[in-house]
Structures are given as structure tokens and as C-alpha cells.
Scaffold this active site. Structure first.
Site, short mmCIF file in Angstrom:
data_model
loop_
_atom_site.label_atom_id
_atom_site.label_comp_id
_atom_site.label_asym_id
_atom_site.label_seq_id
_atom_site.Cartn_x
_atom_site.Cartn_y
_atom_site.Cartn_z
N GLU A 151 0.62 -0.89 0.45
CA GLU A 151 0.16 0.10 0.10
C GLU A 151 1.00 1.10 0.04
O GLU A 151 0.93 2.12 -0.79
CB GLU A 151 -0.46 0.35 1.35
CG GLU A 151 -1.84 -0.54 1.17
CD GLU A 151 -1.82 -2.04 1.03
OE1 GLU A 151 -0.80 -2.69 1.51
OE2 GLU A 151 -3.05 -3.36 1.28
N HIS A 175 -10.49 -5.81 9.00
CA HIS A 175 -11.13 -5.57 8.10
C HIS A 175 -12.42 -4.96 7.42
O HIS A 175 -12.69 -4.79 6.91
CB HIS A 175 -11.50 -6.67 6.92
CG HIS A 175 -10.50 -7.55 6.11
ND1 HIS A 175 -9.88 -8.37 7.31
CD2 HIS A 175 -9.38 -7.72 5.51
CE1 HIS A 175 -8.77 -9.16 6.95
NE2 HIS A 175 -8.59 -8.60 6.26
#
Lengths: 407, 335
Positions: B69, B138
Site C-alpha cells: 500500500e 477489515h
């Protein structure tokens, strides 16, 4: 101890519903204060009190309908308060105040004798302001804006907090969520019923006679134009004020048109309280009084007229205004009608009507010219007066209108 | 004003497809636009948003990236500074924290640190929110954290119109814009005007006018809040529902106008309560319209726990309709 009772706000009123208390036990009141709101067929009426003193006890709760004359609250009058403290204090040397019957009290009060009053304890202590009352910021600001004492407002919010709507109610402003609810106290259907009852009674009981008189009001119009030229719009005089004033002055001179026909006889009134017929949007009519319309300066009369119309249309009339007009004035001039004959509002004995001011060919000093002319009518009670007196009364109104600077 | 929630000549479309339409439209309109992220190409994006785009636009413009990321967000920043218009997709907000250094220390600061010589016209999309049993790592709602950062804009499309319309407007912005897509919305359908296009990204929307209380929310909680408003209507409480749409900057004018009218506010925020976006909104209300308030400001936020995996616990941890109804009634003193 005085009692504050459900007043009669009209000859046809039998009962009223108490919808708002503006005072609570312990509050000081003085003669003329508005202490409660009563809903009648005429709308929500603000009720004034005639005693000066301290509210001792509220006897009738909200939304209770009680007959006229029912005690609504007990009041410790000034006199008693003085006496009470004097008794507790060192012995009075000489009673400065003559112990007379409290003034203007309904003679025999409650049938049940008052409980034996031992040395009056000091007046019940004002509830110790324990915790600070909960007031929402919005309510606090609104109250501040209108100088409302928050102690007089009952809270309906979370944990009894005073919220905006509570202060609004206290102010008498329409509550925001008024879509479904009618404007406070203004029930046009009920008002129509009340008008129907009063007018039917009038036509049934009162032998009316009718007179009409045409008056040249050019002088009044010119005088008004001159006076108003230098004034801002909200300070201007309207011809309606002159009409009311002229009727008031004429009524003072001809007392047979000013007063009440009750119990088979006429009671002339010394004071001249001119009822003003005010149309309410959506239908309905009320004729609250302009007190002492023959006494107050014209400018004040005008200001009070404006205020009265505005309050009547929003459904807030005071008890003294609705209950004591001694003669009524009605005018349909604004609606274009040239002549109207009113129906007397019982127990009054006369109603004067004004039509539209129209320009007419008129003979003045032997010559024809355009003049402003208005039709003035009188409907009067034949049990009290007759056409001769009526004609003099009408002529007097006309004469007064031609000398506006003297009104 | 954003488009109405329903309009004539509309078609039924899912939020996911509206988002894909937005990306496709951007790719077609501007050669400088490209999409990159983990699994956006062959897999079609973890929520299926970019399905089919690789075949349509090729690997140059739909770029799969490694699990990195910070790396690919940094690459996006560089590309944007070099004149491209990248759309960076981060799978969820939880993973975006790996790129937080790039977002906060680079994307949000370059314009300032370069003395206005460089901007970063970058759009970062990411999923947020709980409700799909994806467990703590998540499922969090951290958009409020991003709304803390000056130099970026933070959007939360809650309707298909906004899903379809916000991306292009964001791409026109000369500075970084983050778009948070609540995972519970992807499957939701709504009616979209045939000619739906870009929408403004600067104002909040009153999704339901009301006069008794302002319910202020955004993203996935909007629909629960509207449902709560319907329940309240059954109890004669007329709730106004505000969809913030933009979390940074906040549209103070719309919020304050509403609260000044209703005098009461409850903020519904799927983030954690302490130090949250709802805290910021509440404080702004106090700063700006304190004197209009008729009740303490209420909040419905997520339980301050890692979002649980078990469905009943997960549901219990995030704002739900009964909690919103209860908070609104409490503000009205109608418990």
C-alpha cells in the site's frame, strides 16, 4: 382572602375553559395583571385580575371547563398581608389602616367557613430554589429576548427541562408545529356559533330601530392629510380613529346609547368603552373594547386600535376588552359598502355603522361641489331610546366629524 | 445541490455498478486517468467494482499492484505530480494505514511544502465499514481519522448518484481526494438517472426534511438513519436526515441551518466515539448554534471495541435503527 373567579365575558357565557396559568402560587399580582388565559367561544381571552396581592393557591387546573363564578385561585390581598405581618410584629400602636372589608369583594365568599386561622404563619416560604432549573439554551435566549421570568415557565423537555416551545407557549406565540392544531384559542366554528347565538338573541329580544345620516367629512380628510403628511406610516391617524372618537364623545353626551339593558331595565354607563367590530381572517368577528375612548388622546386611541386589531386577529383578547364595551362601532368602508346597519350586541343598546367615504356632488354654501361623504347609521334599542334621540345622537356624531381638530 | 434520490427516466443500478460506471467514464474522458491497486485487474477488485475494466482498457490503465500500500500509493502520488490522474484503490481503510505516511506526510503536504509549486491531483478509493463478517482487521470505519488531516478532501458517497458522480469531480480537484465506500452499500440498488453525471463534492444533502430533530450521518449509516426516521414518523416525530457526503470539509452551513431550525441533533457515525468525526460535528454545533439548542446533542457511534467477527456481535457493535430511534427520542424527552 380574596377569590379570583371565572369571569363572565359576555352575557351569553356560561362556562370557560382554563387553558393557561400565567402565575403560580407565591407570585405577586396587582390589579390589571393578566393572570390566566380562558378559552371561550370567542377565542382565547387573557384574564386580568382585580385584586392586588399574592397568589395563595391555584384552585383550577389546566384545561378544565368551569362555570362562570367558579373560584379559580385564592389571593392574599395586600391588606391581609399587611395585617398578617403587623400581627407578627410588635403590637401595632394604632392601626393605621382602618380594618375595613376588603374593597370590592364579592360579599359572602365561599359557603364553607374558612379554616380557623391561628396566628398566621409567615407566608409559605417560596420553594427553595434547590437545583438550578434546566433550561435549554434556545429557551433561555428566547426568554431573555422577551424578558420572560423562567420561573413562570413550566418545562416539558427531557427531565422537565424548559425548552423553546415552553417559552413560546408562555409568550403566546403559535407553537411551531401548529399545522394540525388551530391557532391558540381561535376556533372559527365555535366563534360562528357564539355569533349566531348572540345575534339571534339580539334580533329576538331587542326591538331595533334604524337611522341613517349622510355627513360631509371633507374637513376630516383634509385635517388627516395635513396631520399625517409629516408622519411615518406607522404613526399616521386613520379616519377610523376619528369615527370612534366622535361616537365616544356623542355617547358621553347622549347616555341613552351607552350602557346595558339588563333584567328589564337600562343601566347607563358612565365610562365610554367603544367596542370595535373586527373581522377575523377566515370568518368570524369580535368586538373588543377600546376603553375610555372619549378620554385618551387621539394618537393613543389610534395606537390602541392598531394593537387591538392585531391581537384580536391572532386570537388574544383580554377579558376586560371583551366583556365591557358599552357601545359598538362597526365599519365596512374598507370593503366598499356604502351603508350598513349593525345588529346590537346584547346587552348593549346601540351600534353605530360607518360606510365607505365616497365623493359626491354636495351643496356647500349654495354651490355644488365634490365633497367626501360618509353614511353613518345607528341601530338602537327601542326599549331605551327612540328615533328622536337617535337622530340627535347621529347628528352629534356628524357634527363632531366636521370639526376634527376638536376631537 | 446533489441530484435528487429519484428522478424520472431512471434505471435500477447497484452502487457497485454505479462506481464502475464512474471509473469507466473517467477512463474514457481523460487519457491521464488510470486505476491501480491490489487485484483491481484480473480479479476485478475485491468488491467487484473493476470487473471487466482490464479487458476493456488494458493493463496499462488497469494496473494490478503488489501487496504494498505504501509503495503504490506513493507511486500514485508521483504519477499525479508528474501530470497523470491516478485512481488508487486500497482494499479497505484498515490497510490504508500502511499508506498513511504517503497520504498524510506526502500527498496532503506537498502543496504546502513546495510553496505551491506542486499539487497532488490524486484520488484514493477505499472500502470502509463493518457488517460483512470480515473481522476486526477489515471492518473499521476510520474515515473520521482522515477527515482530521488538512490538505485532503474526504468523501463518503451514500447513494448511487454520488457513487456515480463524485469520482469525476474528485479527479478535477487539484489536491488529493479520498473516497470512502461503505462495504454494505456495494450490493444496494438505487435508481439512477439515465443522464447522471458528476455531482458536487462540497455540500451536504438533506435527504429527508423534518422539523423536530436533525439526524446527521453519512455513508452506510444513511439508510439506517432514514429507516429510523420512518419509525420516528410513526411516533409523530418529524426527523430531518442530513447526509454529509463530504467529511472534509464539512458543510457547516447545511448542518447549522438544520439544527437551528430543529434545535436538536443526533449524529450517527460508524466510527468510534472518542475523538471521532461525530465529536467534531457536535463541537461545531455547540460553537455555532449553541443558543438554538433545545437538548443535549446525541451520538450513535460504534462500540469502542475491535469490530467482532460473530454476526450478532458485529451488528451489536455498530449503529443500528433501534439505537438511532432511542437517541432521537431521548433528545426529545420522549423516552
Amino acid at each position: 382572602m380574596a377569590e379570583f373567579r371565572m369571569p363572565s365575558l359576555g352575557a351569553d357565557m356560561e362556562a370557560g375553559k382554563l387553558v393557561e396559568w400565567l402565575v403560580k402560587p407565591g407570585d405577586r399580582v396587582k390589579r390589571g395583571d393578566i393572570v390566566a388565559v380562558v378559552e371561550t367561544q370567542k377565542g382565547a381571552i387573557e384574564i386580568e385580575i382585580f385584586e392586588t396581592g399574592r397568589i395563595e393557591q391555584i384552585l383550577v387546573g389546566l384545561n378544565t371547563e368551569v362555570p362562570v363564578g367558579t373560584p379559580l385561585a385564592r389571593i392574599q390581598t395586600e391588606l391581609e398581608a399587611t395585617a398578617g405581618t403587623a400581627a407578627a410584629a410588635p403590637p401595632p400602636s394604632a392601626p393605621a389602616v382602618p380594618i375595613a372589608a376588603p374593597p370590592s369583594m364579592p360579599a359572602p365568599v365561599a359557603p364553607s367557613p374558612p379554616p380557623p386561622s391561628p396566628p398566621a404563619p409567615p407566608p409559605p416560604p417560596v420553594a427553595p430554589a434547590a437545583a438550578r432549573a434546566r433550561v435549554s439554551p434556545a429557551a433561555r435566549r428566547l426568554a431573555g429576548l422577551h424578558a420572560i421570568d423562567l420561573a413562570t415557565v413550566t418545562g416539558s423537555g427531557p427531565a422537565g427541562a424548559i425548552v423553546y416551545a415552553d417559552v413560546e407557549r408562555r409568550l403566546g406565540a403559535p407553537v411551531a408545529q401548529a399545522e394540525k392544531k388551530r391557532a391558540p384559542g381561535l376556533d372559527l366554528d365555535a366563534m360562528r356559533t357564539a355569533i349566531a347565538a348572540a345575534m339571534a338573541r339580539s334580533k329576538r329580544e331587542i326591538p331595533h330601530y334604524y337611522l341613517e345620516h349622510q355627513v360631509d367629512v371633507t374637513a376630516s380628510e383634509q385635517w388627516l392629510a395635513r396631520i399625517n403628511a409629516a408622519r411615518p406610516p406607522d404613526g399616521r391617524l386613520l379616519i377610523g380613529a376619528l369615527m370612534i372618537r366622535s361616537v365616544a364623545l356623542a355617547a358621553r353626551r347622549f347616555p341613552t346609547f351607552n350602557g346595558f339593558y339588563r333584567d328589564g331595565k337600562f343601566e347607563p354607563s358612565r365610562a365610554v368603552h367603544v367596542g370595535v367590530a373586527i373581522a377575523i381572517r377566515g370568518g368570524g368577528l369580535a368586538a373588543p373594547a377600546l376603553h375610555d375612548a372619549d378620554q385618551v388622546p387621539l394618537d393613543e386611541l389610534m395606537a390602541r386600535m392598531r394593537d387591538l386589531v392585531q391581537r384580536t386577529r391572532s386570537g388574544r383578547i383580554r377579558s376586560s376588552e371583551i366583556s365591557d364595551p358599552t357601545i359598538t362601532v362597526t365599519s365596512l368602508g374598507e370593503r366598499g359598502v356604502e351603508t350598513l346597519y349593525g345588529i346590537i350586541y346584547p346587552p348593549q343598546v346601540a351600534i353605530a355603522g360607518f360606510g365607505r367615504v365616497v365623493t359626491r356632488p354636495w351643496v356647500v354654501d349654495g354651490a355644488i361641489g365634490p365633497r367626501s361623504v360618509v353614511s353613518i347609521t345607528l341601530s338602537a334599542d327601542h326599549r331605551v331610546s327612540d328615533g328622536h334621540a337617535g337622530a340627535l345622537f347621529l347628528a352629534e356624531i356628524g357634527r363632531l366629524l366636521q370639526e376634527p381638530d376638536k376631537l | 445541490m446533489p441530484p435528487q434520490m429519484t428522478q424520472p427516466a431512471t434505471t435500477e443500478i447497484t452502487y457497485r455498478d454505479a462506481m464502475r460506471e464512474a471509473i469507466r467514464d473517467a477512463l474514457r474522458r481523460d487519457d491521464r486517468v488510470f486505476l491501480m491497486g491490489e487485484d483491481v485487474g484480473r480479479y476485478g477488485g475485491c468488491y467487484g467494482v473493476s470487473k471487466g475494466l482490464l479487458a476493456e482498457f488494458g493493463a496499462e490503465r488497469i494496473r494490478d499492484t503488489p501487496l504494498s500500500e505504501s509503495g503504490f500509493t506513493g507511486a500514485g502520488i508521483g504519477a499525479a505530480m508528474a501530470g497523470m490522474r491516478p485512481i488508487v484503490e486500497l482494499m479497505t481503510v484498515n490497510f490504508s494505514l500502511l499508506a498513511l505516511d504517503q497520504i498524510l506526510n506526502t500527498a496532503a503536504t506537498v502543496r504546502h511544502m513546495s510553496g505551491n509549486q506542486f499539487g497532488v491531483p490524486l484520488v484514493i478509493r477505499m472500502a470502509t465499514g463493518a457488517g460483512r463478517q470480515l473481522a476486526a482487521q477489515h471492518s473499521h470505519s476510520l474515515e473520521g481519522w482522515y477527515a482530521h488531516i488538512p490538505g485532503i478532501k474526504v468523501l463518503a458517497p451514500a447513494t448511487v448518484e454520488d457513487a456515480r458522480g463524485m469520482l469525476w469531480t474528485a479527479l478535477q480537484d487539484p489536491d488529493p481526494v479520498l473516497i470512502f465506500e461503505n462495504v454494505m452499500l456495494y450490493g444496494m440498488t438505487g435508481r439512477l438517472a439515465a443522464d447522471a453525471g458528476p455531482v458536487d463534492i462540497a455540500s451536504a444533502a438533506v435527504r429527508r426534511p423534518g422539523r423536530d430533530i436533525s439526524l446527521i450521518t453519512y455513508g452506510g449509516s444513511l439508510w439506517k438513519t432514514l429507516e429510523a426516521a420512518a419509525v420516528l414518523a410513526g411516533e409523530n416525530i418529524d426527523a430531518e436526515v442530513i447526509d454529509l457526503r463530504s467529511l472534509r470539509p464539512l458543510d457547516d452551513a447545511t448542518i447549522m441551518a438544520s439544527v437551528a431550525r430543529t434545535r436538536r441533533a443526533v449524529i450517527i457515525d460508524e466510527g468510534w466515539r472518542s475523538g471521532s468525526l461525530s465529536a467534531e460535528i457536535g463541537m461545531r454545533i455547540v460553537e455555532q448554534v449553541f443558543w438554538e439548542l433545545d437538548a443535549p446533542i446525541g451520538r450513535v457511534c460504534s462500540a469502542e471495541v475491535p469490530i467482532p467477527y460473530a454476526r450478532h456481535l458485529e451488528n451489536a457493535a455498530i449503529p443500528q435503527v433501534p439505537g438511532i430511534v432511542a437517541a432521537a427520542k431521548a433528545a426529545l424527552g420522549r423516552v
